[in-house]
Design an enzyme around this catalytic site. Structure first.
Site, PDB file in Angstrom:
ATOM      1  N   HIS A   1      35.156  43.905  21.683  1.00 10.26           N
ATOM      2  CA  HIS A   1      36.533  44.182  21.293  1.00 10.26           C
ATOM      3  C   HIS A   1      36.786  44.146  19.784  1.00 10.26           C
ATOM      4  O   HIS A   1      37.426  45.067  19.250  1.00 10.26           O
ATOM      5  CB  HIS A   1      37.478  43.208  21.998  1.00 10.26           C
TER       6      HIS A   1
ATOM      7  N   GLY B   1      43.376  38.349  35.295  1.00 13.54           N
ATOM      8  CA  GLY B   1      42.245  37.830  36.047  1.00 13.54           C
ATOM      9  C   GLY B   1      42.666  36.875  37.143  1.00 13.54           C
ATOM     10  O   GLY B   1      42.140  36.923  38.258  1.00 13.54           O
TER      11      GLY B   1
END
Length: 410
Positions: free
Chosen positions: A222, A18
């Protein structure tokens, strides 16, 4: 080219996927002066040296590349917190949630009160964690939490190139100014700064109800996929890393739906407990995917087909490590477990406890995860006490009831 109307000093904390993407994009905004703070080992030095000879590129799945030539890269990487942070107009912490504590403690003594502190992604609880640490350092900053990274992205060449596989359609955020006194001293609205950096997509939407924001689906994606894939793993190495999202089976879908169904039950209970706040539109997983990846999903009939046909997920693999003989074993301490359970599911789990909602599916996943991480989050059906370095339970920050959660941000 996107531009700020005046010079804006953008400080980004982090060195991962990121942070690479954010640095590449933000540095191309006119009037942006971008510095990345990376304090992990020798990453700042390696990243700097690589860019000197290779430049820096953000590559998109549609073939577009944003290339900055060697010697012309418009951002720098440093580990000097004391000299960089005091000059910041906006500070973005772009690291996994389990390192938020580290970076917040590093920057808080030096961040100007007029500089908003942003978690991107924030994950549940970033707001009360950041407010607590800033207050401990006598800082009076605005705090913003962005629910997720705007992109699915992967570093292809460290310090040189990052691939953006997909971009979300929309992303939600919270904004808290509880510590601030003079709100007119902000150079720009922090959401406007982030939107300028991101461009037209994703579109940022503010969620004013922080309790509801806690139930957004990111921490519930997740862990169920990891649990379904590896809970019965026999320990034998695999010939290849399996697909993550697009390799999810009906068992994974069952657990994903189970977690979000329990989150919706909590939201319904909260509607009765806190009737003056809006808990509508707490999404199912399928609804969340369709909101965030509308144009990238080709088969929208079910959660299963959404996962299988989301172009933004093309080729993304389960986290694994390579064995000496070239095979693969799962990395069960990867951030999909290490971050999304102690900085996601257990936060939701405490709120469930506050309103008396049972969460058997969430509990099942937490119990599996804590064994893999060598931690103890649940014992005899009750949450265990955690210090701040091991999770983000509201209780750790003195929030014991729903009423205290709501009043914390008043």
């Amino acid at each position: 080219m996107a531009r700020f109307s005046e010079k804006v000093n953008v400080t980004i904390c982090g060195g991962g996927n990121g942070a690479h993407t954010l640095a590449g994009l933000s540095s191309l905004v006119e009037n942006a002066n971008v510095t990345v703070i990376d304090v992990y080992e020798d990453e700042a030095e390696r990243w700097t040296e690589t860019m000197k000879s290779m430049g820096f590129t953000v590559k998109f799945s549609d073939g577009e590349s944003l290339y900055q030539k060697p010697g012309e890269v418009k951002f720098r990487v440093s580990r000097d917190v004391k000299s960089v942070v005091p000059k910041s107009d906006i500070l973005i912490i772009c690291v996994p949630a389990y390192t938020h504590e580290t970076y917040l403690n590093l920057v808080s003594p030096y961040v100007p009160d007029a500089c908003p502190v942003i978690g991107m992604p924030g994950q549940p609880g970033f707001e009360y964690q950041a407010l607590t640490i800033l207050k401990e350092n006598d800082r009076k900053c605005t705090v913003m939490s962005v629910e997720t990274l705007p992109w699915a992205c992967r570093i292809s060449k460290y310090g040189q190139e990052v691939d953006v596989v997909g971009t979300k359609e929309e992303v939600r955020y919270t904004l808290v100014e509880k510590l601030r006194q003079d709100k007119k001293t902000l150079k720009m609205d922090p959401a406007s700064i982030i939107q300028t950096i991101l461009g037209q997509k994703p579109k940022l939407y503010r969620e004013k109800n922080i309790l509801k924001y806690t139930f957004l689906c990111i921490p519930t994606i997740h862990p169920p996929i990891m649990y379904a894939r590896w809970r019965n793993w026999d320990g034998k190495p695999l010939n290849a890393s399996p697909l993550f999202y697009q390799g999810a089976d009906e068992d994974a879908v069952k657990y994903m739906n189970g977690v979000t169904d329990e989150s919706i039950e909590i939201a319904i209970a909260l509607t009765k407990k806190v009737p003056d706040q809006d808990f509508s539109v707490v999404s199912t997983m399928q609804e969340w995917l369709l909101d965030h990846y509308t144009d990238q999903i080709t088969d929208k009939r079910s959660l299963f087909t959404c996962l299988k046909t989301n172009k933004a997920y093309d080729g993304l693999l389960h986290p694994t490590t390579k064995t000496s003989d070239g095979k693969y074993v799962p990395d069960l301490t990867y951030r999909y477990v290490r971050e999304d359970v102690p900085y996601g599911l257990i936060v939701i789990r405490q709120i469930a406890e506050m309103v008396g909602v049972e969460t058997p599916v969430i509990d099942e996943i937490i119990l599996w995860a804590q064994e893999k991480l060598g931690k103890e989050y649940l014992k005899d059906g009750k949450l265990c006490k955690l210090d701040r370095e091991n999770g983000r339970l509201p209780l750790t920050y003195g929030i014991r009831t729903i009423e205290e959660f709501v009043s914390f941000f008043a």
